[in-house]
Scaffold this active site. Sequence first.
Site, mmCIF file in Angstrom:
data_model
loop_
_atom_site.group_PDB
_atom_site.id
_atom_site.type_symbol
_atom_site.label_atom_id
_atom_site.label_comp_id
_atom_site.label_asym_id
_atom_site.label_seq_id
_atom_site.Cartn_x
_atom_site.Cartn_y
_atom_site.Cartn_z
ATOM 1 N N LYS A 161 1.287 4.214 -2.996
ATOM 2 C CA LYS A 161 1.046 5.643 -2.734
ATOM 3 C C LYS A 161 2.264 6.464 -3.159
ATOM 4 C CE LYS A 161 -1.780 7.152 0.068
ATOM 5 N NZ LYS A 161 -2.997 7.914 -0.031
ATOM 6 N N TYR B 219 0.830 -1.197 0.000
ATOM 7 C CA TYR B 219 0.000 0.000 0.000
ATOM 8 C C TYR B 219 0.871 1.256 0.000
ATOM 9 C CZ TYR B 219 -3.307 3.519 1.647
ATOM 10 O OH TYR B 219 -4.067 4.644 1.772
ATOM 11 N N ALA B 220 1.870 1.282 0.881
ATOM 12 C CA ALA B 220 2.745 2.452 0.982
ATOM 13 C C ALA B 220 3.518 2.677 -0.309
ATOM 14 C CB ALA B 220 3.696 2.295 2.164
#
Length: 115
Positions: free
Chosen positions: A11, A7-8
């Site tokens: 992003k 997820y990081a």
Amino acid sequence: MPQTVAYAMTKAAVDHFSRTLASDVARHGVRVNTVSPGFTRSPIHRSHGMSEEVYQEYMQKQASMTPMGRVGEPIDIAKVIGFLASDDAAFVTGETIRVDGGRGVAAPVLEKLTD
């Protein structure tokens, strides 16, 4: 946050992609910006089977972790997007704007660990 590597990374990739794209297309008068919302009230939380009581507790916890003392509302995000799409933002490009009530700049609050 533990266990959020994918997820990081996605992003971070979107942020870098938008800055690079902004650089590539600016000469054509095209602006590229991203909006990075914080915790925002959404029906998705209830669709995962939370009872009303659990949902309200969850929302209160999220609000308490946000320096501005509340969760985001969809209109908070929409207003920033509206600004970026308007002529008022004619000289804004390559930016990532956090709309998170200060959560991204606040020190994390760690709950006391018990034995």
